[in-house]
Design a protein around this motif. Structure first.
Motif, PDB file in Angstrom:
ATOM      1  N   LEU A 149      26.258 -30.910 -12.843  1.00 61.36           N
ATOM      2  CA  LEU A 149      25.345 -31.683 -13.680  1.00 61.36           C
ATOM      3  C   LEU A 149      23.945 -31.101 -13.566  1.00 61.36           C
ATOM      4  O   LEU A 149      23.521 -30.666 -12.490  1.00 61.36           O
ATOM      5  N   ILE A 150      23.223 -31.080 -14.685  1.00 63.66           N
ATOM      6  CA  ILE A 150      21.845 -30.587 -14.720  1.00 63.66           C
ATOM      7  C   ILE A 150      20.933 -31.799 -14.848  1.00 63.66           C
ATOM      8  O   ILE A 150      21.084 -32.602 -15.781  1.00 63.66           O
ATOM      9  N   GLY A 151      20.018 -31.947 -13.912  1.00 64.25           N
ATOM     10  CA  GLY A 151      19.174 -33.142 -13.924  1.00 64.25           C
ATOM     11  C   GLY A 151      17.731 -32.864 -13.570  1.00 64.25           C
ATOM     12  O   GLY A 151      17.407 -31.885 -12.892  1.00 64.25           O
ATOM     13  N   ILE A 152      16.857 -33.737 -14.054  1.00 60.82           N
ATOM     14  CA  ILE A 152      15.442 -33.703 -13.695  1.00 60.82           C
ATOM     15  C   ILE A 152      15.254 -34.653 -12.517  1.00 60.82           C
ATOM     16  O   ILE A 152      15.588 -35.838 -12.608  1.00 60.82           O
ATOM     17  N   THR A 153      14.740 -34.131 -11.422  1.00 63.82           N
ATOM     18  CA  THR A 153      14.584 -34.945 -10.225  1.00 63.82           C
ATOM     19  C   THR A 153      13.447 -34.391  -9.381  1.00 63.82           C
ATOM     20  O   THR A 153      12.926 -33.295  -9.653  1.00 63.82           O
ATOM     21  N   GLU A 154      13.074 -35.127  -8.342  1.00 64.47           N
ATOM     22  CA  GLU A 154      11.900 -34.750  -7.543  1.00 64.47           C
ATOM     23  C   GLU A 154      12.145 -33.520  -6.688  1.00 64.47           C
ATOM     24  O   GLU A 154      11.280 -32.671  -6.539  1.00 64.47           O
ATOM     25  N   TYR A 197      22.597 -42.269 -12.419  1.00 68.18           N
ATOM     26  CA  TYR A 197      21.504 -41.829 -11.551  1.00 68.18           C
ATOM     27  C   TYR A 197      20.261 -42.647 -11.858  1.00 68.18           C
ATOM     28  O   TYR A 197      19.786 -42.660 -13.004  1.00 68.18           O
ATOM     29  N   GLU A 198      19.732 -43.319 -10.852  1.00 70.86           N
ATOM     30  CA  GLU A 198      18.561 -44.174 -11.076  1.00 70.86           C
ATOM     31  C   GLU A 198      17.252 -43.411 -10.960  1.00 70.86           C
ATOM     32  O   GLU A 198      16.315 -43.656 -11.717  1.00 70.86           O
ATOM     33  N   ASP A 199      17.186 -42.441 -10.039  1.00 71.63           N
ATOM     34  CA  ASP A 199      15.942 -41.709  -9.794  1.00 71.63           C
ATOM     35  C   ASP A 199      15.954 -40.307 -10.393  1.00 71.63           C
ATOM     36  O   ASP A 199      15.049 -39.517 -10.127  1.00 71.63           O
ATOM     37  N   SER A 200      16.963 -39.976 -11.156  1.00 69.78           N
ATOM     38  CA  SER A 200      17.079 -38.651 -11.776  1.00 69.78           C
ATOM     39  C   SER A 200      17.520 -38.806 -13.221  1.00 69.78           C
ATOM     40  O   SER A 200      18.180 -39.788 -13.575  1.00 69.78           O
ATOM     41  N   SER A 201      17.159 -37.824 -14.038  1.00 71.96           N
ATOM     42  CA  SER A 201      17.523 -37.842 -15.463  1.00 71.96           C
ATOM     43  C   SER A 201      18.471 -36.682 -15.757  1.00 71.96           C
ATOM     44  O   SER A 201      18.069 -35.512 -15.698  1.00 71.96           O
ATOM     45  N   ILE A 202      19.717 -36.990 -16.049  1.00 76.07           N
ATOM     46  CA  ILE A 202      20.708 -35.962 -16.381  1.00 76.07           C
ATOM     47  C   ILE A 202      20.448 -35.461 -17.799  1.00 76.07           C
ATOM     48  O   ILE A 202      20.273 -36.249 -18.730  1.00 76.07           O
ATOM     49  N   ILE A 203      20.417 -34.124 -17.973  1.00 73.30           N
ATOM     50  CA  ILE A 203      20.121 -33.562 -19.294  1.00 73.30           C
ATOM     51  C   ILE A 203      21.215 -32.619 -19.789  1.00 73.30           C
ATOM     52  O   ILE A 203      21.163 -32.167 -20.943  1.00 73.30           O
ATOM     53  N   GLY A 204      22.207 -32.275 -18.942  1.00 78.49           N
ATOM     54  CA  GLY A 204      23.227 -31.351 -19.409  1.00 78.49           C
ATOM     55  C   GLY A 204      24.283 -31.066 -18.358  1.00 78.49           C
ATOM     56  O   GLY A 204      24.308 -31.667 -17.283  1.00 78.49           O
ATOM     57  N   ILE A 205      25.147 -30.124 -18.702  1.00 76.42           N
ATOM     58  CA  ILE A 205      26.258 -29.733 -17.826  1.00 76.42           C
ATOM     59  C   ILE A 205      26.316 -28.211 -17.752  1.00 76.42           C
ATOM     60  O   ILE A 205      26.204 -27.522 -18.773  1.00 76.42           O
ATOM     61  N   GLN A 206      26.494 -27.696 -16.540  1.00 76.73           N
ATOM     62  CA  GLN A 206      26.811 -26.286 -16.378  1.00 76.73           C
ATOM     63  C   GLN A 206      28.306 -26.186 -16.097  1.00 76.73           C
ATOM     64  O   GLN A 206      28.793 -26.668 -15.076  1.00 76.73           O
TER      65      GLN A 206
END
Length: 643
Positions: free
Chosen positions: A360-365, A329-338
């Motif tokens: 997938l758990i990610g930080i995104t806009e 993911y280029e525009d998102s940051s994956i931080i974990g898995i549910q």
């Protein structure tokens, strides 16, 4: 036993008539209008009979039958202008004048009743007691200062939704609620706000807000004593009266006391997500006090204005390792898995594979931007030459901490500090009253890494604060006197102390790191935060968290992990320990450097901008990974790590 016969009271005929008339008038405008219509028809019928009996006829007519006389009377009752059409026959003209006068009285009464009925209906609507016919709305129960932040965040979150609705039910005047929301929230864009008046713990009042059709429910603390019991009653009222609802409720509520947590959970079970407000604020204060800039990171993740945490099920990632998902993911940051069973793993082992049904758990806009990159894993242009060897070494040293003020959260704050600091650290507690001394002494046996001491002094006095030698401490935690003063007075004392500490910091070669507490969100603005190291914890962060959890209940598991001393938390570390500085590189390179240590890089902090509020105090969360950046020696990397 002899029965005593009561002598019935005698009432005059006039008294009985007045009583009957009062009861009749109290039946409401629409009932009176119906009876007025019946009375009018009856009266017109009598007048028609009188015309026929007296043989009164208009000009050019010999005689009238009943229905002709009836119609003639109706036209004169409804239109007074008809009386001017008759020029002959004084008996007939006089009779029609009387009919017209009667009509004026009837029409005037009818207009008055209609006007009064409309006013009554408007007044009824102003009371906010009508049933809400909405689907998939967010329902907020209760009223507190948190509601304005929650509604503001929901407005932002709903920008890409179709016809979103927020319903507020509180025991407060409907018009006053609408005015306050309009004044403090402002434009709500495409989100409709509907206010209703009622007590959330009353089953009848609760049904007004239509909880069965709601998407999620937020229960607010009433900011009064025994608020926990009121919240538990509200949860019970919701889950025990589901009527036609088959799916589980999505309830978010705050609980102050840990003693009430299990009772509330027992009542709501899996349908409620509970936030221990005192514990949450204590953990925020501890974590933000120890790391400069962390407050900005948490605010960024919790509000809907920037990047937030979202979940996505991506079939193309099934069978891939967690490490591979980080670079996909280029525009998102994956931080974990549910996982499929709902279990949340934050920063799992890099070799963990994504199974079918996992998310997938990610930080995104936004919720529609968590999409795979078109770049292949072999086309990331990672500069491995600038990555430094990853040796895990603990950078913790013993710390010296000053706690000023005291309330019920103080004990939790001290225990949390004990979980993070290295053995040999020191905490000094200073308060304006003697009462906390015994509690501090009892905490000595419960802590393992810190030594505690207490002293009493006037914490709002500048001279007394200067004697504490504040610059010697690594950071200062300023608590409000919530249990000793009313909210506004407690905040006023905190504000005075904070201003004194800032003045000391300005005159000291070593700047103070201060985390303070404000009870009322509105007072936070008065403090005018000027640095990321000078952070004010208030109910705003709690409001942001409640809004996030209301949108996705599984986010509670993520934040519980982030705020827990065990497991992975957010750390802001020197970038020079990961990559070479002064060399342009993309963020894929930084991500690789962190991944080699079992950490996830989610951003960085440019210290040159650390004093610029417009630039987020230098904090950048979820940068575009292909963009190149050059770091300096003092810059920081923001990672998810266990230490």
């Amino acid at each position: 036993m002899e029965t005593v016969q009561k002598t019935p009271r005698r009432y005059t005929l006039l008294s009985r008539f007045r009583y009957a008339f009062d009861n009749f008038m109290s039946k409401g405008s629409f009932t009176l209008m119906a009876w007025l219509g019946i009375l009018t028809m009856f009266l017109i019928s009598i007048l028609a009979v009188v015309i026929m009996f007296l043989e009164l006829t208009p000009e050019g007519k010999d005689d009238l039958n009943f229905w002709q006389a009836y119609w003639l009377n109706i036209t004169h009752v409804l239109d007074p202008g008809n009386v001017g059409q008759h020029e002959k026959g004084w008996e007939f003209m006089t009779f029609m004048l009387v009919v017209t006068l009667i009509g004026i009285i009837i029409i005037s009464t009818l207009i008055g009743l209609i006007s009064n009925g409309i006013l009554d209906k408007i007044e009824e609507l102003r009371k906010g007691r009508s049933f809400v016919i909405e689907e998939d709305h967010v329902l907020i129960l209760g009223w507190s200062s948190k509601i304005f932040t929650i509604i503001s965040e929901l407005v932002i979150a709903n920008e890409n939704q179709k016809d979103p609705t927020v319903v507020v039910l509180a025991d407060m005047d409907k018009v006053k609620m609408e005015d306050e929301i309009r004044d403090k929230v402002g434009a709500t864009k495409n989100t409709r706000i509907i206010c209703r008046r009622g007590n959330p713990i009353d089953l009848h009042d609760l049904q007004i807000a239509n909880p069965e059709s709601s998407k999620s429910i937020i229960i607010l603390d009433t900011e009064k004593e025994n608020s926990d019991s009121q919240i538990i009653k509200t949860i019970l009222a919701i889950v025990s009266n589901r009527k036609e609802r088959k799916e589980a409720y999505h309830i978010t509520a705050e609980i102050k006391s840990a003693h009430n947590y299990h009772v509330a959970k027992m009542v709501g079970r899996d349908e409620v997500e509970l936030i221990l407000s005192d514990e949450f604020i204590s953990k925020i204060m501890v974590q933000t006090s120890r790391q400069s800039g962390l407050s900005v990171v948490y605010t960024e993740l919790m509000d809907f204005g920037g990047d937030e945490i979202y979940f996505v099920e991506e079939p193309k990632m099934i069978g891939k390792t967690f490490l591979e998902t980080l670079f996909s993911y280029e525009d998102s940051s994956i931080i974990g898995i549910q996982q499929r069973d709902g279990k949340v793993l934050v920063n799992p082992d890099m070799k963990t594979r994504v199974a079918r049904g996992d998310k997938l758990i990610g930080i995104t806009e936004d919720d529609d931007t968590l999409v795979l990159s078109k770049r292949g894993l072999n086309n990331l242009r990672i500069d491995r030459k600038v990555i430094l060897p990853g040796e895990h070494t603990s950078s913790r040293t013993s710390e010296s901490i000053l706690v000023i003020g005291w309330n019920e959260r103080a004990s939790t704050v001290i225990k949390e500090l004990d979980n993070y600091v290295k053995e040999g650290s020191r905490i000094r507690v200073v308060a304006s009253m003697e009462s906390p001394k015994e509690i501090v002494e009892s905490l000595v046996e419960e802590t393992k890494n810190v030594s505690l001491d207490f002293s009493q002094t006037n914490t709002t006095d500048m001279e007394a604060l200067e004697k504490l030698d504040c610059p010697q401490y690594d950071y200062i935690i300023l608590l409000c006197y919530q249990t000793h003063y009313p909210i506004q007075e407690a905040d006023a004392q905190t504000l005075i102390t904070l201003l004194h500490l800032r003045d000391i910091s300005q005159r000291s070669p070593r700047k103070l790191k201060i985390v303070s507490e404000m009870l009322d969100i509105r007072n936070r603005k008065l403090a005018d935060v000027t640095r990321a190291d000078d952070f004010i914890v208030s109910d705003k962060l709690l409001s942001l968290l409640m809004t996030q959890v209301a949108e996705n209940k599984y986010l509670m598991r993520v934040f519980e992990d982030l705020f827990d001393a065990e497991g992975s938390e957010i750390y802001i570390k020197p970038i020079k320990g990961y990559v070479r500085t002064g060399v342009p590189m993309n963020f894929y390179t930084v991500l690789e450097a962190a991944a080699r240590r079992g950490e996830i890089a989610i951003g960085y902090r440019i210290m040159e901008d650390s004093k610029e509020a417009e630039r987020g105090y230098g904090v950048v969360i979820n940068p575009v990974k292909s963009h190149r950046v050059s770091f300096h020696e003092e810059d920081r990397i923001i990672v998810l790590a266990e230490d």
